[in-house]
Design a protein around this motif. Structure first.
Motif, short mmCIF file in Angstrom:
data_model
loop_
_atom_site.label_atom_id
_atom_site.label_comp_id
_atom_site.label_asym_id
_atom_site.label_seq_id
_atom_site.Cartn_x
_atom_site.Cartn_y
_atom_site.Cartn_z
N GLU A 39 0.82 -1.22 0.00
CA GLU A 39 0.00 0.00 0.00
C GLU A 39 0.85 1.26 0.00
O GLU A 39 0.33 2.37 -0.15
N GLY A 40 2.15 1.07 0.15
CA GLY A 40 3.06 2.21 0.03
C GLY A 40 3.06 2.80 -1.38
O GLY A 40 3.53 3.92 -1.59
N ALA A 41 2.51 2.06 -2.33
CA ALA A 41 2.47 2.54 -3.71
C ALA A 41 1.36 3.57 -3.93
O ALA A 41 1.27 4.15 -5.01
N ASN A 42 0.51 3.76 -2.94
CA ASN A 42 -0.52 4.80 -3.08
C ASN A 42 0.13 6.17 -3.14
O ASN A 42 1.23 6.38 -2.62
N PHE A 43 -0.58 7.13 -3.73
CA PHE A 43 0.04 8.42 -4.03
C PHE A 43 0.65 9.08 -2.79
O PHE A 43 1.76 9.61 -2.85
N THR A 44 -0.04 9.08 -1.66
CA THR A 44 0.54 9.71 -0.46
C THR A 44 1.14 8.67 0.49
O THR A 44 1.42 8.97 1.64
N GLY A 45 1.29 7.46 0.01
CA GLY A 45 2.08 6.46 0.73
C GLY A 45 1.36 5.48 1.61
O GLY A 45 1.99 4.57 2.15
N THR A 46 0.04 5.64 1.76
CA THR A 46 -0.67 4.63 2.55
C THR A 46 -2.04 4.33 1.92
O THR A 46 -2.52 5.07 1.07
N HIS A 47 -2.65 3.27 2.42
CA HIS A 47 -3.97 2.87 1.93
C HIS A 47 -5.04 3.91 2.24
O HIS A 47 -6.15 3.81 1.73
N LYS A 48 -4.74 4.88 3.08
CA LYS A 48 -5.72 5.93 3.41
C LYS A 48 -6.13 6.70 2.17
O LYS A 48 -7.18 7.32 2.13
N ASP A 49 -5.28 6.68 1.14
CA ASP A 49 -5.63 7.31 -0.14
C ASP A 49 -6.95 6.77 -0.68
O ASP A 49 -7.72 7.48 -1.31
N ALA A 78 -3.72 12.25 3.03
CA ALA A 78 -4.48 11.71 1.90
C ALA A 78 -5.70 12.59 1.61
O ALA A 78 -5.99 12.92 0.47
N LEU A 79 -6.40 12.99 2.67
CA LEU A 79 -7.60 13.80 2.48
C LEU A 79 -7.25 15.18 1.93
O LEU A 79 -7.95 15.70 1.05
N ALA A 80 -6.17 15.74 2.43
CA ALA A 80 -5.72 17.04 1.92
C ALA A 80 -5.42 16.92 0.43
O ALA A 80 -5.82 17.78 -0.38
N HIS A 81 -4.77 15.84 0.05
CA HIS A 81 -4.41 15.65 -1.36
C HIS A 81 -5.65 15.56 -2.25
O HIS A 81 -5.78 16.28 -3.24
N TYR A 82 -6.56 14.66 -1.89
CA TYR A 82 -7.72 14.44 -2.78
C TYR A 82 -8.74 15.57 -2.71
O TYR A 82 -9.47 15.82 -3.68
N ALA A 83 -8.79 16.28 -1.58
CA ALA A 83 -9.65 17.47 -1.52
C ALA A 83 -9.17 18.46 -2.56
O ALA A 83 -9.95 19.03 -3.32
N ARG A 84 -7.88 18.63 -2.64
CA ARG A 84 -7.33 19.58 -3.61
C ARG A 84 -7.60 19.13 -5.05
O ARG A 84 -7.96 19.93 -5.91
N VAL A 85 -7.46 17.81 -5.27
CA VAL A 85 -7.74 17.29 -6.61
C VAL A 85 -9.17 17.63 -7.04
O VAL A 85 -9.43 17.98 -8.19
N PHE A 86 -10.10 17.55 -6.09
CA PHE A 86 -11.51 17.80 -6.43
C PHE A 86 -11.94 19.24 -6.15
O PHE A 86 -13.13 19.54 -6.14
N GLY A 87 -10.98 20.11 -5.88
CA GLY A 87 -11.28 21.54 -5.72
C GLY A 87 -12.01 21.88 -4.43
O GLY A 87 -12.78 22.85 -4.38
N THR A 311 1.94 -0.78 4.56
CA THR A 311 1.96 0.58 4.01
C THR A 311 3.36 1.16 4.09
O THR A 311 4.23 0.66 4.82
N GLY A 312 3.54 2.24 3.37
CA GLY A 312 4.83 2.90 3.38
C GLY A 312 4.79 4.12 4.27
O GLY A 312 4.11 4.15 5.29
N ARG A 313 5.49 5.11 3.86
CA ARG A 313 5.54 6.41 4.50
C ARG A 313 6.37 6.44 5.74
O ARG A 313 5.96 6.92 6.77
N TRP A 314 7.50 5.81 5.66
CA TRP A 314 8.46 6.12 6.70
C TRP A 314 9.58 6.88 6.04
O TRP A 314 10.31 6.36 5.22
N ARG A 315 9.67 8.16 6.33
CA ARG A 315 10.71 8.99 5.73
C ARG A 315 11.91 8.99 6.64
O ARG A 315 11.77 8.91 7.85
N GLY A 316 13.04 9.13 6.07
CA GLY A 316 14.24 9.30 6.89
C GLY A 316 14.76 7.98 7.42
O GLY A 316 14.32 6.91 7.03
N ARG A 317 15.69 8.10 8.31
CA ARG A 317 16.35 6.92 8.85
C ARG A 317 15.45 6.23 9.85
O ARG A 317 14.83 6.87 10.70
N LEU A 318 15.40 4.92 9.76
CA LEU A 318 14.64 4.16 10.71
C LEU A 318 15.59 3.81 11.84
O LEU A 318 16.62 3.19 11.61
#
Ligand SMILES: Cc1ncc(COP(=O)(O)O)c(C=O)c1O
Length: 321
Positions: A39-49, A78-87, A311-318
């Motif tokens: 699910e890290g392949a989703n646009f913002t990195g998690t299945h929440k997309d 994710a919500l911020a992203h898709y809200a913007r997509v739909f104006g 899911t993905g979305r771990w930025r930086g060093r673990l």
């Protein structure tokens, strides 16, 4: 997972089902294929997309000016992203002081962020009240539009079925509110009723050993809020009130599933393993799904493919704990 914007451009596609070549063997799944539903392949990195896309699209169709949710991070981005997509405007309620929050990314995507004193549950409550008061679309799990989130996550099951041609033996899912797990159940059940799979897989919940209501209900233990330890690792899984606990419990009971709870250290180690052996930047909380399959396989004869939703979305060093 599909969705098109007004110009017909594809917003999202099915996430990959990655066949593990090394991790499964390393964990001792002899002869049983292990898959990671990445699910890290989703646009913002998690299945929440998946849920955010459907909610934002519906809000736009219904003419709402804004969407809102309480969130600890991933759903908010994710919500911020898709809200913007739909104006639409996104108003995201975040508990003040959340260590692992992705607030910066919400703001970058044009969302208004409102900090709330208290925990995740207080942020959700504030968001629901604001939706009522201002006529915004309520995208919170378990609420008036909660069924759409289940529908969104049911697509994870549909994609697994399409890829494997039948249901796997078991699917492990990282669990906070239980929405994702309940959504997968919906998808598998639909596939079963329509004759596309021969059985519904065992659903396995993976969560934190530090405060999740679903786990408490499952184990018959009392959840003591004062003992909750919330960290950058377990944050997505902590739920004093798991908003879709009932649906998730039903899914667990109906499929012969179970719940496993893990310490932060275990989840970080698992994420490091996924990174080292499969090259995927798994979020430690979601790497709990792999640990859950390991436990399952230790306790019984596994009779078919295993799938962990990661899911993905771990930025930086673990960092090791
Ligand atoms: C990465 C990740 N995994 C799992 C979960 C838990 O999902 P649910 O609340 O649907 O059980 C969340 C929720 O925020 C999450 O962000």
């Amino acid at each position: 997972m599909e969705g098109e914007d007004s110009s017909g451009k594809l917003l999202a596609v099915a996430t990959p089902l990655v066949r593990s070549r090394v991790l499964g063997r390393f964990l001792g799944f002899d002869g049983v294929p292990l898959y990671l539903k990445w699910e890290g392949a989703n646009f913002t990195g998690t299945h929440k997309d998946r849920a955010a896309l459907l909610h934002a699209r519906r809000a736009a169709e219904l003419g709402f000016p804004a969407v809102t949710a309480g969130t600890c991070g991933n759903f908010g981005v994710a919500l911020a992203h898709y809200a913007r997509v739909f104006g639409l405007k996104a108003v995201i309620f975040v508990p003040r002081g959340y260590e692992n929050s992705r607030v910066g990314e919400m703001v970058e995507r044009g969302a208004e962020v409102v900090f709330v004193d208290g925990r995740y549950e207080d942020a959700v409550e504030a968001s629901v009240e604001a939706a009522e008061a201002h006529g915004w679309y309520d995208a919170n799990p378990g609420g008036r539009n909660g069924s759409l989130s289940l529908e969104a996550y049911s697509a994870i099951a549909e994609e697994i079925v399409a890829e494997l041609g039948d249901a796997p033996y078991a699917v492990a899912v990282p669990v906070g509110n239980g929405t994702t797990l309940a959504g997968l159940y919906r998808g598998f059940l639909r596939a079963y009723r329509e004759g596309r799979v021969t059985a519904v897989p065992r659903l396995v919940a993976a969560t934190t050993s530090h405060a999740n209501e679903l786990a408490s209900l499952w184990f018959g233990e009392k959840l003591e809020p004062e003992r909750v330890v919330e960290t950058w690792v377990n944050e997505p899984l902590v739920a004093l009130r798991a908003l879709d606990a009932e649906l998730a419990l039903e899914a667990l009971r109906a499929t012969g599933g179970c719940v496993y709870a893990f310490e932060d250290e275990e989840m970080v180690e698992a994420a490091l393993l996924v990174r080292a052996l499969e090259g995927l930047p798994a979020l430690p909380a979601s790497a709990s799904a792999i640990l859950a399959l390991e436990r399952l396989a230790k306790g019984e004869e596994v009779e078919g493919p295993l799938v962990a939703v990661v899911t993905g979305r771990w930025r930086g060093r673990l960092r090791r704990l």
